[in-house]
Motif scaffolding. Structure first.
Motif, PDB file in Angstrom:
ATOM      1  N   THR A  96       0.858  -1.356  -0.182  1.00 40.96           N
ATOM      2  CA  THR A  96      -0.013  -0.154  -0.184  1.00 40.96           C
ATOM      3  C   THR A  96       0.814   1.178  -0.072  1.00 40.96           C
ATOM      4  OG1 THR A  96      -1.902  -1.155   0.901  1.00 40.96           O
ATOM      5  CG2 THR A  96      -1.696   1.211   1.241  1.00 40.96           C
ATOM      6  N   PRO A  97       1.710   1.437   0.905  1.00 40.18           N
ATOM      7  CA  PRO A  97       2.786   2.690   0.898  1.00 40.18           C
ATOM      8  C   PRO A  97       3.322   2.720  -0.315  1.00 40.18           C
ATOM      9  CG  PRO A  97       3.690   1.207   2.339  1.00 40.18           C
ATOM     10  CD  PRO A  97       2.082   0.449   2.006  1.00 40.18           C
ATOM     11  N   ALA A  98       3.865   1.614  -0.975  1.00 42.78           N
ATOM     12  CA  ALA A  98       4.827   1.602  -2.065  1.00 42.78           C
ATOM     13  C   ALA A  98       4.022   2.107  -3.388  1.00 42.78           C
ATOM     14  CB  ALA A  98       5.386   0.171  -2.325  1.00 42.78           C
ATOM     15  N   LEU A  99       2.689   1.751  -3.405  1.00 37.54           N
ATOM     16  CA  LEU A  99       1.815   2.111  -4.522  1.00 37.54           C
ATOM     17  C   LEU A  99       1.461   3.838  -4.470  1.00 37.54           C
ATOM     18  CD1 LEU A  99      -0.749  -0.771  -4.436  1.00 37.54           C
ATOM     19  CD2 LEU A  99       0.875  -0.331  -6.284  1.00 37.54           C
ATOM     20  N   PRO A 133     -11.143 -15.927   1.498  1.00 35.95           N
ATOM     21  CA  PRO A 133     -10.755 -14.799   2.286  1.00 35.95           C
ATOM     22  C   PRO A 133      -9.421 -14.382   1.918  1.00 35.95           C
ATOM     23  CG  PRO A 133     -11.933 -16.281   3.602  1.00 35.95           C
ATOM     24  CD  PRO A 133     -11.519 -16.975   2.320  1.00 35.95           C
ATOM     25  N   ALA A 134      -8.383 -15.139   1.936  1.00 39.69           N
ATOM     26  CA  ALA A 134      -6.962 -14.850   1.522  1.00 39.69           C
ATOM     27  C   ALA A 134      -7.043 -14.293   0.129  1.00 39.69           C
ATOM     28  CB  ALA A 134      -6.181 -16.014   1.764  1.00 39.69           C
ATOM     29  N   ARG A 135      -7.643 -15.210  -0.680  1.00 37.83           N
ATOM     30  CA  ARG A 135      -7.536 -14.660  -2.250  1.00 37.83           C
ATOM     31  C   ARG A 135      -8.148 -13.108  -2.531  1.00 37.83           C
ATOM     32  NH1 ARG A 135     -10.136 -18.675  -3.874  1.00 37.83           N
ATOM     33  NH2 ARG A 135     -12.152 -17.961  -4.191  1.00 37.83           N
ATOM     34  N   ASP A 136      -9.142 -12.803  -1.621  1.00 42.91           N
ATOM     35  CA  ASP A 136     -10.124 -11.554  -2.064  1.00 42.91           C
ATOM     36  C   ASP A 136      -8.896 -10.446  -1.503  1.00 42.91           C
ATOM     37  OD1 ASP A 136     -11.994 -12.943  -2.921  1.00 42.91           O
ATOM     38  OD2 ASP A 136     -13.332 -12.627  -1.096  1.00 42.91           O
ATOM     39  N   VAL A 137      -8.114 -10.615  -0.452  1.00 43.95           N
ATOM     40  CA  VAL A 137      -7.181  -9.854  -0.062  1.00 43.95           C
ATOM     41  C   VAL A 137      -6.146  -9.511  -1.099  1.00 43.95           C
ATOM     42  CG1 VAL A 137      -5.493  -9.131   1.677  1.00 43.95           C
ATOM     43  CG2 VAL A 137      -7.451 -10.478   2.526  1.00 43.95           C
ATOM     44  N   LEU A 176      -5.729  -6.010  -4.014  1.00 42.27           N
ATOM     45  CA  LEU A 176      -4.418  -5.434  -4.413  1.00 42.27           C
ATOM     46  C   LEU A 176      -4.241  -5.060  -6.147  1.00 42.27           C
ATOM     47  CD1 LEU A 176      -1.534  -6.583  -2.191  1.00 42.27           C
ATOM     48  CD2 LEU A 176      -2.496  -4.191  -2.210  1.00 42.27           C
ATOM     49  N   PHE A 177      -4.659  -6.118  -6.569  1.00 44.78           N
ATOM     50  CA  PHE A 177      -4.467  -6.112  -8.002  1.00 44.78           C
ATOM     51  C   PHE A 177      -5.459  -5.228  -8.672  1.00 44.78           C
ATOM     52  CE2 PHE A 177      -1.757  -9.945  -7.681  1.00 44.78           C
ATOM     53  CZ  PHE A 177      -0.619  -9.515  -8.463  1.00 44.78           C
ATOM     54  N   GLN A 222     -11.590  -4.142 -17.806  1.00 45.78           N
ATOM     55  CA  GLN A 222     -11.309  -3.780 -16.518  1.00 45.78           C
ATOM     56  C   GLN A 222     -11.729  -4.796 -15.468  1.00 45.78           C
ATOM     57  OE1 GLN A 222     -10.520  -0.991 -14.987  1.00 45.78           O
ATOM     58  NE2 GLN A 222     -10.096   0.421 -16.743  1.00 45.78           N
ATOM     59  N   ALA A 223     -12.858  -5.611 -15.599  1.00 43.61           N
ATOM     60  CA  ALA A 223     -13.316  -6.438 -14.665  1.00 43.61           C
ATOM     61  C   ALA A 223     -12.499  -7.858 -14.469  1.00 43.61           C
ATOM     62  CB  ALA A 223     -14.875  -6.586 -14.881  1.00 43.61           C
ATOM     63  N   ASP A 224     -12.047  -8.159 -15.504  1.00 40.56           N
ATOM     64  CA  ASP A 224     -11.377  -9.718 -15.615  1.00 40.56           C
ATOM     65  C   ASP A 224      -9.663  -9.392 -15.483  1.00 40.56           C
ATOM     66  OD1 ASP A 224     -13.770 -10.717 -15.937  1.00 40.56           O
ATOM     67  OD2 ASP A 224     -13.484 -10.740 -18.085  1.00 40.56           O
ATOM     68  N   LEU A 225      -9.307  -8.160 -15.728  1.00 36.96           N
ATOM     69  CA  LEU A 225      -7.716  -8.018 -15.680  1.00 36.96           C
ATOM     70  C   LEU A 225      -7.158  -8.099 -14.316  1.00 36.96           C
ATOM     71  CD1 LEU A 225      -5.333  -7.462 -17.352  1.00 36.96           C
ATOM     72  CD2 LEU A 225      -5.516  -5.193 -17.002  1.00 36.96           C
ATOM     73  N   PRO A 226      -7.694  -7.714 -13.015  1.00 35.41           N
ATOM     74  CA  PRO A 226      -7.219  -7.922 -12.082  1.00 35.41           C
ATOM     75  C   PRO A 226      -6.935  -9.516 -11.692  1.00 35.41           C
ATOM     76  CG  PRO A 226      -8.552  -6.129 -11.766  1.00 35.41           C
ATOM     77  CD  PRO A 226      -8.879  -6.899 -13.238  1.00 35.41           C
ATOM     78  N   ARG A 227      -7.885 -10.406 -11.991  1.00 31.66           N
ATOM     79  CA  ARG A 227      -7.942 -11.656 -11.339  1.00 31.66           C
ATOM     80  C   ARG A 227      -6.936 -12.413 -12.577  1.00 31.66           C
ATOM     81  NH1 ARG A 227     -11.295 -15.072  -8.654  1.00 31.66           N
ATOM     82  NH2 ARG A 227     -10.986 -17.508  -9.162  1.00 31.66           N
ATOM     83  N   ALA A 228      -6.940 -11.938 -13.833  1.00 35.19           N
ATOM     84  CA  ALA A 228      -5.935 -12.397 -14.656  1.00 35.19           C
ATOM     85  C   ALA A 228      -4.492 -12.338 -14.033  1.00 35.19           C
ATOM     86  CB  ALA A 228      -6.020 -11.646 -16.241  1.00 35.19           C
TER      87      ALA A 228
END
Length: 225
Positions: free
Chosen positions: A78-81, A132-136, A140-141, A157-163
């Motif tokens: 978070t701070p690095a972003l 729960p862990a996956r959603d965390v 971030l992505f 937009q919707a699918d890129l974070p999961r990819a």
């Protein structure tokens, strides 16, 4: 009556917290193979039956570990972003802080891999139990994509974070087997993969390329089942 129920809930939470604390310390110090429910119960001052009542299997406690590790990842990323706007740089931060956070686990990571690799395992990163862990880390992505200055086509937009998360899993798998000093081969792999991402982003303006990428990302995200 309500006060007694409240006391019972509080005691239960304290007991669960103690079991969790002992288990996480044992995983860190002894690994997956060296951690047993009997050993956890003994150190927590509980009967084995009581420990199993709160956590039916050791794998349920592994999920607690996964959540803790992912929250540590968020605290690093978070701070690095902050102040970083380029999408490739933002994705690189998420990936690298995640691997940095795992560095102390490298020697015993294969033990956890054996329980996570099977499709039917509750510790499989795609399982319902791992949500729960996956959603965390998915969050971030999602943040990396949503707050970048790069324009990502709406259909991506919707699918890129999961990819991106799935690609991160593959990099992490490579990292587990990477025996090079300091896992330098993994560092080079991340650099090369980010180079491809940086090259690909402007190419998304080209319709045939965008269509192919959208299809691949949709398949990875599970929308083209």
């Amino acid at each position: 009556m309500f006060e007694k129920q409240g006391e019972a809930v509080t005691k239960r939470d304290r007991t669960r917290g103690r079991i969790r604390e002992v288990a996480l310390r044992s995983f860190r110090e002894q690994g997956y193979d060296g951690t047993t429910m009997r050993g956890i119960a003994a150190e927590a001052g509980l009967s084995v039956g009581n420990a199993y009542y709160h956590f039916p299997t050791k794998d349920h406690l592994v999920q607690e570990l996964y959540v803790e590790v992912q929250h540590e990842h968020v605290a690093l990323a978070t701070p690095a972003l902050e102040g970083v706007e380029d999408l490739t740089d933002r994705v690189g931060i998420v990936v690298r802080t995640g691997l940095d956070n795992l560095s102390s686990w490298h020697a015993i990571a294969p033990q956890f891999l054996t329980t996570a690799i099977a499709p039917g395992s509750p510790n499989n990163p795609f399982s319902a139990e791992s949500a729960p862990a996956r959603d965390v880390v998915l969050g971030l992505f999602e943040r990396a994509v949503a707050h970048s200055r790069n324009r990502v086509p709406e259909e991506l937009q919707a699918d890129l974070p999961r990819a991106l998360w799935t690609a991160y899993l593959l990099v992490t798998l490579f990292w587990v087997y990477d025996g090079s000093p300091g896992q330098r081969r993994t560092d080079r792999l991340v650099d090369a993969a980010l180079g491809i991402l940086r090259f690909a982003l402007p190419m998304l303006r080209v319709r045939p390329f965008r269509r192919s990428v959208t299809r691949i990302v949709g398949i990875v995200a599970g929308r083209d089942a």
